[in-house]
Design a protein around this motif. Structure first.
Motif, PDB file in Angstrom:
ATOM      1  N   ARG A  77      88.629-119.038  -1.133  1.00  0.00           N
ATOM      2  CA  ARG A  77      89.695-118.851  -0.159  1.00  0.00           C
ATOM      3  C   ARG A  77      90.430-117.524  -0.390  1.00  0.00           C
ATOM      4  O   ARG A  77      90.711-117.149  -1.525  1.00  0.00           O
ATOM      5  N   GLU A  78      90.740-116.862   0.709  1.00  0.00           N
ATOM      6  CA  GLU A  78      91.428-115.573   0.603  1.00  0.00           C
ATOM      7  C   GLU A  78      92.839-115.725   0.069  1.00  0.00           C
ATOM      8  O   GLU A  78      93.380-114.796  -0.539  1.00  0.00           O
ATOM      9  N   GLN A  79      93.476-116.903   0.289  1.00  0.00           N
ATOM     10  CA  GLN A  79      94.819-117.087  -0.270  1.00  0.00           C
ATOM     11  C   GLN A  79      94.787-117.231  -1.784  1.00  0.00           C
ATOM     12  O   GLN A  79      95.799-117.057  -2.458  1.00  0.00           O
ATOM     13  N   ASP A  80      93.600-117.560  -2.337  1.00  0.00           N
ATOM     14  CA  ASP A  80      93.446-117.612  -3.789  1.00  0.00           C
ATOM     15  C   ASP A  80      93.099-116.247  -4.373  1.00  0.00           C
ATOM     16  O   ASP A  80      93.475-115.932  -5.502  1.00  0.00           O
ATOM     17  N   SER A  81      92.354-115.455  -3.612  1.00  0.00           N
ATOM     18  CA  SER A  81      91.977-114.110  -4.066  1.00  0.00           C
ATOM     19  C   SER A  81      91.621-113.278  -2.844  1.00  0.00           C
ATOM     20  O   SER A  81      90.644-113.578  -2.142  1.00  0.00           O
ATOM     21  N   ALA A  82      92.406-112.261  -2.579  1.00  0.00           N
ATOM     22  CA  ALA A  82      92.206-111.440  -1.388  1.00  0.00           C
ATOM     23  C   ALA A  82      91.022-110.491  -1.574  1.00  0.00           C
ATOM     24  O   ALA A  82      90.686-110.091  -2.697  1.00  0.00           O
ATOM     25  N   PHE A  83      90.383-110.127  -0.467  1.00  0.00           N
ATOM     26  CA  PHE A  83      89.345-109.099  -0.510  1.00  0.00           C
ATOM     27  C   PHE A  83      89.993-107.732  -0.700  1.00  0.00           C
ATOM     28  O   PHE A  83      91.064-107.449  -0.143  1.00  0.00           O
ATOM     29  N   GLU A  84      89.321-106.895  -1.495  1.00  0.00           N
ATOM     30  CA  GLU A  84      89.810-105.552  -1.787  1.00  0.00           C
ATOM     31  C   GLU A  84      88.725-104.544  -1.415  1.00  0.00           C
ATOM     32  O   GLU A  84      87.561-104.686  -1.794  1.00  0.00           O
ATOM     33  N   THR A  85      89.108-103.522  -0.674  1.00  0.00           N
ATOM     34  CA  THR A  85      88.147-102.519  -0.228  1.00  0.00           C
ATOM     35  C   THR A  85      87.799-101.574  -1.375  1.00  0.00           C
ATOM     36  O   THR A  85      88.694-101.041  -2.044  1.00  0.00           O
ATOM     37  N   VAL A  86      86.495-101.375  -1.601  1.00  0.00           N
ATOM     38  CA  VAL A  86      86.046-100.458  -2.650  1.00  0.00           C
ATOM     39  C   VAL A  86      85.287 -99.259  -2.087  1.00  0.00           C
ATOM     40  O   VAL A  86      85.148 -98.235  -2.760  1.00  0.00           O
ATOM     41  N   ALA A  87      84.771 -99.374  -0.845  1.00  0.00           N
ATOM     42  CA  ALA A  87      83.988 -98.273  -0.282  1.00  0.00           C
ATOM     43  C   ALA A  87      83.981 -98.356   1.237  1.00  0.00           C
ATOM     44  O   ALA A  87      84.254 -99.419   1.823  1.00  0.00           O
ATOM     45  N   ARG A  88      83.673 -97.237   1.859  1.00  0.00           N
ATOM     46  CA  ARG A  88      83.485 -97.167   3.303  1.00  0.00           C
ATOM     47  C   ARG A  88      82.024 -96.838   3.591  1.00  0.00           C
ATOM     48  O   ARG A  88      81.437 -95.986   2.936  1.00  0.00           O
ATOM     49  N   ILE A  89      81.468 -97.530   4.575  1.00  0.00           N
ATOM     50  CA  ILE A  89      80.076 -97.324   4.967  1.00  0.00           C
ATOM     51  C   ILE A  89      80.044 -96.649   6.333  1.00  0.00           C
ATOM     52  O   ILE A  89      80.690 -97.116   7.272  1.00  0.00           O
ATOM     53  N   THR A  90      79.280 -95.574   6.433  1.00  0.00           N
ATOM     54  CA  THR A  90      79.086 -94.899   7.719  1.00  0.00           C
ATOM     55  C   THR A  90      77.602 -94.884   8.046  1.00  0.00           C
ATOM     56  O   THR A  90      76.785 -94.425   7.247  1.00  0.00           O
ATOM     57  N   VAL A  91      77.272 -95.392   9.222  1.00  0.00           N
ATOM     58  CA  VAL A  91      75.895 -95.323   9.736  1.00  0.00           C
ATOM     59  C   VAL A  91      75.896 -94.230  10.798  1.00  0.00           C
ATOM     60  O   VAL A  91      76.430 -94.429  11.897  1.00  0.00           O
ATOM     61  N   PRO A  92      75.344 -93.057  10.494  1.00  0.00           N
ATOM     62  CA  PRO A  92      75.446 -91.940  11.430  1.00  0.00           C
ATOM     63  C   PRO A  92      74.486 -92.099  12.613  1.00  0.00           C
ATOM     64  O   PRO A  92      73.566 -92.930  12.564  1.00  0.00           O
ATOM     65  N   PRO A  93      74.683 -91.324  13.674  1.00  0.00           N
ATOM     66  CA  PRO A  93      73.714 -91.330  14.776  1.00  0.00           C
ATOM     67  C   PRO A  93      72.325 -90.976  14.252  1.00  0.00           C
ATOM     68  O   PRO A  93      72.175 -90.090  13.401  1.00  0.00           O
ATOM     69  N   GLN A  94      71.314 -91.672  14.766  1.00  0.00           N
ATOM     70  CA  GLN A  94      69.951 -91.457  14.274  1.00  0.00           C
ATOM     71  C   GLN A  94      68.953 -92.140  15.192  1.00  0.00           C
ATOM     72  O   GLN A  94      69.285 -93.059  15.938  1.00  0.00           O
ATOM     73  N   ASP A  95      67.711 -91.679  15.104  1.00  0.00           N
ATOM     74  CA  ASP A  95      66.602 -92.316  15.807  1.00  0.00           C
ATOM     75  C   ASP A  95      65.842 -93.158  14.782  1.00  0.00           C
ATOM     76  O   ASP A  95      65.159 -92.610  13.913  1.00  0.00           O
ATOM     77  N   PHE A  96      65.986 -94.451  14.877  1.00  0.00           N
ATOM     78  CA  PHE A  96      65.394 -95.342  13.869  1.00  0.00           C
ATOM     79  C   PHE A  96      64.274 -96.219  14.419  1.00  0.00           C
ATOM     80  O   PHE A  96      63.512 -96.797  13.653  1.00  0.00           O
ATOM     81  N   ASP A  97      64.156 -96.293  15.742  1.00  0.00           N
ATOM     82  CA  ASP A  97      63.250 -97.263  16.350  1.00  0.00           C
ATOM     83  C   ASP A  97      61.926 -96.605  16.721  1.00  0.00           C
ATOM     84  O   ASP A  97      61.589 -96.411  17.891  1.00  0.00           O
ATOM     85  N   THR A  98      61.160 -96.242  15.680  1.00  0.00           N
ATOM     86  CA  THR A  98      59.820 -95.684  15.890  1.00  0.00           C
ATOM     87  C   THR A  98      58.807 -96.600  15.222  1.00  0.00           C
ATOM     88  O   THR A  98      59.148 -97.341  14.296  1.00  0.00           O
ATOM     89  N   PRO A  99      57.539 -96.573  15.647  1.00  0.00           N
ATOM     90  CA  PRO A  99      56.536 -97.456  15.035  1.00  0.00           C
ATOM     91  C   PRO A  99      56.436 -97.303  13.519  1.00  0.00           C
ATOM     92  O   PRO A  99      56.359 -98.293  12.792  1.00  0.00           O
ATOM     93  N   GLN A 100      56.447 -96.065  13.019  1.00  0.00           N
ATOM     94  CA  GLN A 100      56.319 -95.855  11.588  1.00  0.00           C
ATOM     95  C   GLN A 100      57.540 -96.358  10.838  1.00  0.00           C
ATOM     96  O   GLN A 100      57.417 -97.013   9.790  1.00  0.00           O
ATOM     97  N   GLN A 101      58.733 -96.082  11.365  1.00  0.00           N
ATOM     98  CA  GLN A 101      59.948 -96.545  10.692  1.00  0.00           C
ATOM     99  C   GLN A 101      60.068 -98.059  10.735  1.00  0.00           C
ATOM    100  O   GLN A 101      60.537 -98.677   9.778  1.00  0.00           O
ATOM    101  N   ASN A 102      59.616 -98.668  11.813  1.00  0.00           N
ATOM    102  CA  ASN A 102      59.654-100.131  11.882  1.00  0.00           C
ATOM    103  C   ASN A 102      58.661-100.747  10.898  1.00  0.00           C
ATOM    104  O   ASN A 102      58.937-101.791  10.301  1.00  0.00           O
ATOM    105  N   LEU A 103      57.507-100.105  10.712  1.00  0.00           N
ATOM    106  CA  LEU A 103      56.551-100.588   9.719  1.00  0.00           C
ATOM    107  C   LEU A 103      57.121-100.435   8.316  1.00  0.00           C
ATOM    108  O   LEU A 103      57.013-101.352   7.486  1.00  0.00           O
TER     109      LEU A 103
END
Length: 387
Positions: free
Chosen positions: A318-344
């Motif tokens: 439960r969060e009232q027992d222990s709160a979440f604490e931020t340790v890092a930020r994640i950024t997913v940049p613009p990209q072309d990911f949906d190609t046959p080779q990348q999907n394989l």
């Protein structure tokens, strides 16, 4: 006046009135019994699930043998769900895409949070992220399901946990879209997954006629886990569910959307009748509109004085027992990911919470199970897929 009215009614009407009163009283009695039963069950649950708890792992007898049974069942599931040209994962078989990302450790991170891969404030890790559905068989995205996120940090120094991964310097975080799991431990997982593999889903939670064996609470957790599809994989919160070492402490991880640190973006409405609309949504944002996605990576540290057990993954910390604490930020940049080779490449990529370093060692029964099952199933898939 009323009694005179009743006397004037024909006999059949008086019978129906009597039956109506009897039915009303019966329903009220059943409601009272139900409320009393709920109160007793809630009180019993609260009494059973109270702190303090152990901060150390407690391995039950027979866990190794049960783990071997789970491996055999998992391999059977892989065989059941294989496609003509490839063998699929035993869970999270359908990927929406594997994308490149950067994970920035907070520059002003508190000293107590500087552990493992977060020990250097301001450091940016290159990472790969796999976004997926939870089912063991690819299905329409509109079907209720869990959603998964697996993160792999690259070029992580230190000694890997697994002897056969000494050349693979990485740290994986494996999460899905619900804060707790629908089984407590390896014994329950063995029984649950065997029933599902046999096509007897009801027996996964109701294994017999004895009510003491029924897992009603876990059934409700499973039903809550199978949630409607989000608008996009980038708009979901993901949880590690099981605990890990965090330096000298124990913790769980969470990844939650962080739109405030990305450009404002409105995703065009997707056609949710299409089978792969979550992939389309991801493609729309990253590839077509060229807009990044942002998340917060957070930890929730165990307070052993509260009911935050290590060995029972069905219990939400439960969060009232222990709160979440931020340790890092994640950024997913613009990209072309949906190609046959990348999907394989995405399909051949393995994620495992045991791919990492000692500072983030997975702990607890479900994580010990994962160590054996993930490795066995991954080896089985790759051998048969020829890679």
């Amino acid at each position: 006046m009323i009694s005179t009215f009743k006397k004037d009614l024909p006999p059949l009407a008086r019978i129906w009135l009597w039956l109506g009163r009897l039915l009303g009283k019966t329903l009220l009695l059943l409601l009272a019994i139900g409320l009393l039963g709920w109160a007793v069950a809630w009180a019993w649950f609260a009494w059973q699930h109270r702190g303090p708890v152990s901060a150390l792992e407690q391995i039950p007898p027979g866990e190794s043998a049960m783990t071997q049974e789970v491996i055999q069942t998992a391999v059977r599931i892989v065989d059941q769900h294989r496609e003509p040209t490839r063998y699929l994962r035993d869970a999270h078989a359908k990927a929406h895409g594997c994308v490149k990302a950067q994970v920035l450790v907070l520059p002003q991170l508190a000293q107590s949070l500087q552990q493992g891969v977060f020990s250097e404030p301001g450091k940016t890790w290159q990472a790969l992220i796999r976004l997926s559905n939870g089912n063991a068989y690819p299905q329409f995205d509109s079907i209720r399901d869990a959603r998964g996120m697996a993160i792999k940090l690259l070029d992580v120094p230190g000694n890997p946990l697994l002897d056969n991964r000494q050349q693979q310097h990485e740290q994986d975080f494996v999460m899905f879209s619900h804060p707790n799991f629908f089984v407590s431990d390896v014994a329950e997982y063995r029984q649950n997954v065997a029933a599902q593999a046999d096509g007897k889903k009801v027996m996964a939670f109701v294994p017999g006629w004895d009510p003491r064996t029924w897992q009603v609470r876990h059934l409700f957790i499973a039903l809550a886990t199978l949630s409607p599809a989000p608008d996009s994989p980038t708009r979901t919160t993901y949880f590690s569910v099981s605990p890990y070492k965090f330096g000298e402490s124990n913790a769980k991880f969470r990844v939650t959307p962080d739109p405030d640190n990305c450009p404002a973006y409105t995703l065009p409405r997707q056609n949710q009748d299409l089978p792969n609309f979550l992939r389309s949504a991801l493609n729309q944002q990253l590839s077509t509109d060229r807009v990044p996605a942002c998340f917060l990576l957070q930890i929730q540290r165990q307070d052993a004085n509260k009911y935050m057990p290590i060995e029972d993954t069905s219990i939400e910390w439960r969060e009232q027992d222990s709160a979440f604490e931020t340790v890092a930020r994640i950024t997913v940049p613009p990209q072309d990911f949906d190609t046959p080779q990348q999907n394989l490449d995405c399909d051949n990529l393995s994620f495992n919470p045991w791919f990492g370093i000692e500072a983030h060692r997975p702990i607890g029964g479900i994580n010990r199970l994962r160590k054996a099952v993930y490795e066995a199933v991954s080896d089985y898939r790759h051998q048969r897929n020829g890679g």
